[in-house]
Motif scaffolding. Structure first.
Motif, mmCIF file in Angstrom:
data_model
loop_
_atom_site.group_PDB
_atom_site.id
_atom_site.type_symbol
_atom_site.label_atom_id
_atom_site.label_comp_id
_atom_site.label_asym_id
_atom_site.label_seq_id
_atom_site.Cartn_x
_atom_site.Cartn_y
_atom_site.Cartn_z
ATOM 1 N N TYR A 18 1.182 -1.073 0.220
ATOM 2 C CA TYR A 18 0.085 -0.119 -0.507
ATOM 3 C C TYR A 18 0.656 0.824 0.102
ATOM 4 N N ALA A 19 1.311 2.260 -0.942
ATOM 5 C CA ALA A 19 1.823 3.279 -1.626
ATOM 6 C C ALA A 19 2.062 4.024 -0.312
ATOM 7 N N PRO A 20 0.851 4.651 0.514
ATOM 8 C CA PRO A 20 0.811 5.843 1.608
ATOM 9 C C PRO A 20 2.139 5.360 3.048
ATOM 10 N N TYR A 21 1.911 4.182 2.569
ATOM 11 C CA TYR A 21 2.725 3.800 3.821
ATOM 12 C C TYR A 21 4.531 3.587 3.651
ATOM 13 N N GLY A 22 4.847 4.470 2.314
ATOM 14 C CA GLY A 22 6.197 4.577 2.288
ATOM 15 C C GLY A 22 7.432 3.272 1.949
ATOM 16 N N ARG A 23 6.515 1.968 1.795
ATOM 17 C CA ARG A 23 6.986 0.967 1.970
ATOM 18 C C ARG A 23 7.012 0.392 0.483
ATOM 19 N N ALA A 24 6.522 0.981 -0.410
ATOM 20 C CA ALA A 24 5.582 -0.110 -1.869
ATOM 21 C C ALA A 24 6.672 0.001 -2.942
ATOM 22 N N SER A 25 7.481 0.966 -2.633
ATOM 23 C CA SER A 25 8.497 1.087 -3.547
ATOM 24 C C SER A 25 9.665 2.520 -2.985
ATOM 25 N N VAL A 26 11.168 1.765 -2.807
ATOM 26 C CA VAL A 26 12.624 2.067 -2.344
ATOM 27 C C VAL A 26 13.419 2.137 -3.523
ATOM 28 N N THR A 27 13.623 3.610 -3.051
ATOM 29 C CA THR A 27 14.301 4.789 -4.384
ATOM 30 C C THR A 27 16.007 4.548 -3.744
ATOM 31 N N GLY A 28 17.242 4.859 -4.444
ATOM 32 C CA GLY A 28 17.938 5.065 -3.403
ATOM 33 C C GLY A 28 19.206 4.658 -4.858
ATOM 34 N N THR A 29 20.115 5.153 -3.511
ATOM 35 C CA THR A 29 21.757 4.849 -4.982
ATOM 36 C C THR A 29 22.252 3.884 -4.115
ATOM 37 N N TRP A 30 22.981 2.567 -4.532
ATOM 38 C CA TRP A 30 23.479 1.064 -4.119
ATOM 39 C C TRP A 30 24.214 1.333 -5.343
ATOM 40 N N THR A 31 25.772 0.620 -4.957
ATOM 41 C CA THR A 31 26.190 -0.392 -5.310
ATOM 42 C C THR A 31 26.053 -1.664 -5.096
ATOM 43 N N TYR A 32 27.031 -2.263 -5.435
ATOM 44 C CA TYR A 32 26.862 -3.670 -5.310
ATOM 45 C C TYR A 32 29.101 -3.889 -4.765
ATOM 46 N N THR A 33 28.820 -4.954 -4.642
ATOM 47 C CA THR A 33 30.149 -5.064 -3.217
ATOM 48 C C THR A 33 31.293 -5.073 -4.341
ATOM 49 N N GLY A 34 31.103 -5.439 -6.215
ATOM 50 C CA GLY A 34 32.424 -5.737 -6.682
ATOM 51 C C GLY A 34 32.693 -3.880 -7.634
ATOM 52 N N GLY A 35 31.352 -3.236 -6.875
ATOM 53 C CA GLY A 35 31.650 -1.740 -8.121
ATOM 54 C C GLY A 35 30.360 -1.652 -8.625
ATOM 55 N N ASP A 36 29.783 -1.986 -9.095
ATOM 56 C CA ASP A 36 29.275 -1.926 -9.920
ATOM 57 C C ASP A 36 27.663 -0.699 -9.960
ATOM 58 N N SER A 37 27.224 -0.230 -9.806
ATOM 59 C CA SER A 37 25.992 0.156 -9.695
ATOM 60 C C SER A 37 24.628 -0.017 -9.558
ATOM 61 N N ALA A 38 23.960 -0.339 -8.880
ATOM 62 C CA ALA A 38 22.547 -0.967 -8.636
ATOM 63 C C ALA A 38 21.037 -0.180 -9.045
ATOM 64 N N PRO A 39 20.164 -1.584 -9.152
ATOM 65 C CA PRO A 39 19.271 -0.307 -9.924
ATOM 66 C C PRO A 39 18.706 0.662 -8.853
ATOM 67 N N ASP A 40 18.271 1.985 -9.160
ATOM 68 C CA ASP A 40 18.198 2.646 -8.294
ATOM 69 C C ASP A 40 16.354 2.583 -7.270
ATOM 70 N N THR A 41 15.858 1.945 -8.191
ATOM 71 C CA THR A 41 13.694 1.953 -7.983
ATOM 72 C C THR A 41 13.775 0.548 -7.537
ATOM 73 N N TRP A 42 13.082 -0.071 -6.226
ATOM 74 C CA TRP A 42 12.764 -1.348 -6.408
ATOM 75 C C TRP A 42 11.506 -1.094 -5.569
ATOM 76 N N ALA A 43 9.918 -2.283 -5.998
ATOM 77 C CA ALA A 43 9.336 -2.622 -5.442
ATOM 78 C C ALA A 43 9.712 -3.233 -4.522
ATOM 79 N N THR A 44 8.442 -3.369 -3.560
ATOM 80 C CA THR A 44 8.299 -4.195 -2.364
ATOM 81 C C THR A 44 7.425 -5.315 -2.250
ATOM 82 N N THR A 45 8.033 -6.785 -2.530
ATOM 83 C CA THR A 45 6.711 -7.808 -2.782
ATOM 84 C C THR A 45 6.695 -8.482 -1.379
ATOM 85 N N GLN A 46 7.613 -7.940 -0.460
ATOM 86 C CA GLN A 46 7.598 -8.929 0.826
ATOM 87 C C GLN A 46 8.207 -8.532 2.474
#
Length: 829
Positions: free
Chosen positions: A714-742
């Motif tokens: 439920y979007a208003p709870y602020g958990r349905a979509s996660v945005t940010g800037t992350w990198t993998y431990t190997g140095g590559d960039s990870a996607p910046d938008t994720w949808a919460t499934t569980q």
């Protein structure tokens, strides 16, 4: 002659009648005696003289038929107009209700629907419900469909690989099978529902219900699409079933009753259209002063101040008022305007009709009754639509108020039908009064005669009705009652301790102190990658009261071991890890516990309709972050902007985006919990259970607080979509938008601690306190020194694990599910 022959003063003798009385004479005598008794009871004053004298008060009025017809023409036209309008209203209501009953799907939600509403679409069955083994490239069914009746809930291997609902923990297989069974039941009753539920949100209109997003490119699901969250879909399907059952049980009966009302008004219209036949039904020409009871019972004089028919009219009006008042006290509407208008209409009716009756304007009083009855019929029809027909799906899925009983619904229908019929009787009375007028009544009105001898009765009845009508305003003004009777939107006073679980919780006692798991699963916006985050952390929970409110202190220690931040690519063997940062200090927060709404949308005033009635779930709670743990002032550090426990650091425990509601001038952040039964290593129930790993009979507890599944979608709870800037431990960039499934977050309250706390009636310290069983190690008085230092000792990177206090009832190490078992931290000695 015998009387003359009897000596004076002698005893009386029996008199014998030579001629017995006939039955006719007996009946005449009874009638005469009855009339005398009625005169004694009901006459306003004693009459002098015999019947001939009373005849002097009878006048004869000479009025031609043409004069009567001319005088009543305009009134008759108005009555005909009202009758035709009510007939049209009844026909319209009947047609609308009957059409709405037939406005159903009538079949299955399969190939005839688009793929967004197709329950049988293969990708929906495979990716969302895991009910299909495989699908063809174009989404057609392939392989074998899964029959939930053939599955073994105890076999964890039954869950299909890659199914998002099938995790590794206990109970997931049962949950998956239960959802499949509910889904199959939903598919079987689609013929009775008004529309097929959407299985996907494709345009954002149902973003509040977005759930699982498939991570497989062959499903042809675009980045903007997502399946409807499974629990939300099934709850909406159950709501449709409630409405369908009501229509099936009572819909036809309501149509039949409205049809009877329509026939009544059709007959009334025909009656009003006919020309008065004075030869067959002559008019009254005499003008008695209604001194005799026999005159008062005459229907012709029913509007005269002395008429006996006024008692009948009063009783009839009182019954109608009582029915409306009773229906107000058995609410069924989810729109607060309906009972508000009903209450206000009752008050206006009582005041207006009371004044007219007190002034002896009985004709106007009858006309007013018709007017108010028509208003009640309009309000009543509006009220009965809500329980029978769910709203069309636009931005909200169907919801059913299951608190509405069949009895309450029957009262509501009766409150709608009675004024429709009663107003027809009033129209007939007014018509007869126009064309068969009572000369005595006309004279009384002209001379403004008043029946002051009945003033006390009138005042008594008026006061009783007025007080009853004003009681609705007492209801509206009371903060608790107004919500119970649905005249205000929300509860202003709500005690969370009314819930079953919190009512059992001891105050100022650690009811949880053990290692707890938190997990979040997400999918990238392009649907190609899955992110699994999980931590295990020593968690402490206690409840306290302060300032008339209930608070919960929750502390999360530095996570035990490494934080799992694994990212996988479905269909391949690719695996990466997000470079996160483990918090360097514990997260301790004091939460204010508040009641939670039954409908997630209603938790947010910005998402709630202005006139929606908000129901509350007594087994759900808002934990509103207020202060740091144990504090009574200041903001919560863990839920602040600079917290180390939120997504910028690859953590999802606590942060400023964890919304749980709004309103009252604030955005509330914190947790949502619901009562549920779950596995618990701190329980010994049911009898014969085992806390061993992979046990077929794990111990469970009813004292479990679980984060509801819809929180993740439920979007208003602020958990349905996660945005940010992350990198993998190997140095590559990870996607910046994720949808919460569980999201998985369970707090199982220790049965052993509750049992021990219930025995603390002699002033001894609660479990876990220094000097008490289960106190563990530490620097406090009565605690055992910890091996390797004090409890909680260790570097900030978590290389040295903390020891965990042994729960009450565990005398040796390891303590299953708590410490010294597998990867769990050591037990404090």
């Amino acid at each position: 002659r015998e009387a003359a022959a009897r000596p004076l003063g002698g005893p009386p003798r029996d008199i014998e009648l030579s001629t017995p009385l006939s039955q006719h004479d007996v009946d005449a005598l009874k009638s005469k005696l009855w009339e005398k008794a009625e005169d004694k009871l009901f006459d306003d004053k004693k009459k002098k003289g015999d019947d001939e004298e009373s005849q002097k008060h009878v006048e004869v009025v000479i009025l031609t038929d043409d004069e009567v017809l001319a005088a009543g023409r305009k009134t008759r036209m108005g009555l005909v107009f009202i009758s035709v309008a009510m007939l049209a209203f009844c026909v319209g209501m009947m047609g609308y209700f009957a059409y709405s009953l037939t406005d159903v799907v009538g079949g299955s939600c399969d190939g005839s629907q688009d793929r967004y509403h197709n329950y049988e679409h293969c990708w929906n069955l495979k990716e969302n419900w895991c009910a299909q083994m495989q699908c063809s490239a174009d989404g057609q069914a392939m392989g074998t469909a899964i029959d939930p009746s053939s599955l073994d809930p105890a076999d964890a291997n039954v869950c299909p690989q890659g199914c998002s609902i099938c995790g590794t923990e206990d109970g997931q297989t049962e949950k998956w099978i239960a959802q499949l069974q509910r889904f199959d039941a939903c598919r079987e009753r689609t013929a009775k529902v008004r529309e097929c539920l959407p299985t996907m949100d494709y345009d954002g209109s149902l973003a509040n219900y977005r759930g699982y997003k498939t991570a497989h490119p062959s499903s042809q699901q675009s980045a903007a699409e997502a399946f409807i969250q499974r629990d939300a879909f099934l709850d909406a399907c159950d709501a449709q079933a409630v409405y369908a059952d009501r229509r099936e049980k009572g819909g036809t009966a309501v149509v039949a009753c409205i049809a009877v009302c329509a026939l009544v008004w059709l007959a009334m219209t025909a009656y009003l259209m006919r020309t008065p036949n004075y030869e067959k039904h002559p008019r009254e020409t005499e003008m008695p002063d209604l001194a005799k009871w026999q005159d008062r019972k005459d229907y012709t004089h029913r509007f005269h101040p002395r008429s006996a028919w006024l008692y009948y009219n009063t009783a009839n009006n009182l019954f109608g008022f009582a029915l409306q008042l009773y229906s107000f006290y058995t609410p069924t509407s989810t729109n607060i305007l309906v009972p508000i208008f009903q209450g206000a209409w009752m008050t206006v009716m009582v005041v207006a009709r009371g004044i007219l009756v007190f002034m002896d304007y009985y004709t106007l009083s009858e006309a007013a009754s018709v007017f108010f009855d028509i208003g009640f019929s309009v309000i009543g029809f509006t009220a009965i639509l809500d329980p029978f027909f769910e709203a069309k799906i636009t931005t909200d899925l169907p919801e059913a108020d299951t608190s509405i009983t069949d009895y309450a619904l029957a009262v509501r229908v009766a409150a709608f039908l009675w004024p429709v019929i009663s107003s027809a009787g009033g129209i007939k009375d007014l018509y007869c009064d126009v064309y068969w007028p009572s000369p005595a009544t006309l004279k009384a009105i002209k001379e403004k005669q008043k029946s002051f001898q009945k003033r006390a009765v009138k005042i008594f009845i008026f006061v009783i009705q007025l007080l009853a009508a004003l009681s609705v305003y007492v209801i509206m003004a009371n903060p608790r009652w107004c919500h119970d009777f649905r005249t205000c939107q929300r509860k202003t006073t709500c005690d969370p301790l009314e819930g079953a679980l919190l009512s059992r919780m001891p105050m100022d006692t650690e009811v949880i102190s053990g290692n707890k798991m938190q997990r979040v699963e997400m999918i990238s916006d392009d649907g190609t990658k899955k992110w699994r985050w999980q931590i295990n952390t020593q968690t402490v929970l206690s409840f306290t009261k302060s300032g008339g409110k209930v608070y919960a202190d929750i502390e999360f220690a530095i996570p035990n071991g490494d934080v799992e931040n694994k990212v996988t690519t479905p269909g391949t063997n690719d695996e990466d890890n997000i470079a996160g940062t483990t918090p360097s200090s514990a997260c301790s927060t004091r939460f204010e516990i508040q009641c939670h709404e039954s409908n997630p949308r209603h938790a947010f005033k910005s998402q709630t309709g202005a006139w929606d009635w908000v129901a509350y779930n007594s087994s759900m709670y808002k934990f509103v972050a207020r202060h740091d743990g144990g504090e009574t002032s200041g903001e919560s550090t863990c839920f602040g902007a600079n917290t180390a426990w939120w997504n910028d650091n690859g953590m999802f425990t606590a942060g400023p985006d964890l919304k749980i509601g709004d309103g009252d001038g604030e955005d509330k952040v914190g947790f949502i919990f619901m009562e549920q039964t779950c596995d618990s290593s701190d329980s010994d129930l049911p009898r014969g259970c085992s806390n061993e790993a992979d046990s077929d009979t794990p111990c469970r507890t009813d004292n479990c607080l679980v984060e509801p599944s819809y929180i993740a979608s439920y979007a208003p709870y602020g958990r349905a979509s996660v945005t940010g800037t992350w990198t993998y431990t190997g140095g590559d960039s990870a996607p910046d938008t994720w949808a919460t499934t569980q999201r998985v977050f369970e707090l199982d309250v220790s049965e052993l601690r509750l049992s021990t706390a219930s025995e603390q009636s002699d002033g001894s310290p609660p479990p876990g306190a220094p000097g008490s069983p289960g106190a563990g190690c530490g620097p406090g008085e009565g605690q055992t020194p910890c091996a390797g230092g004090e409890a909680g000792a260790g570097d900030n990177n978590g290389d040295q694990q903390q020891c965990v206090a042994k729960p009450a009832g565990c005398a040796s190490a390891p303590c299953p599910g708590v410490c010294s078992e597998g990867t769990l931290p050591p037990c404090c000695v």
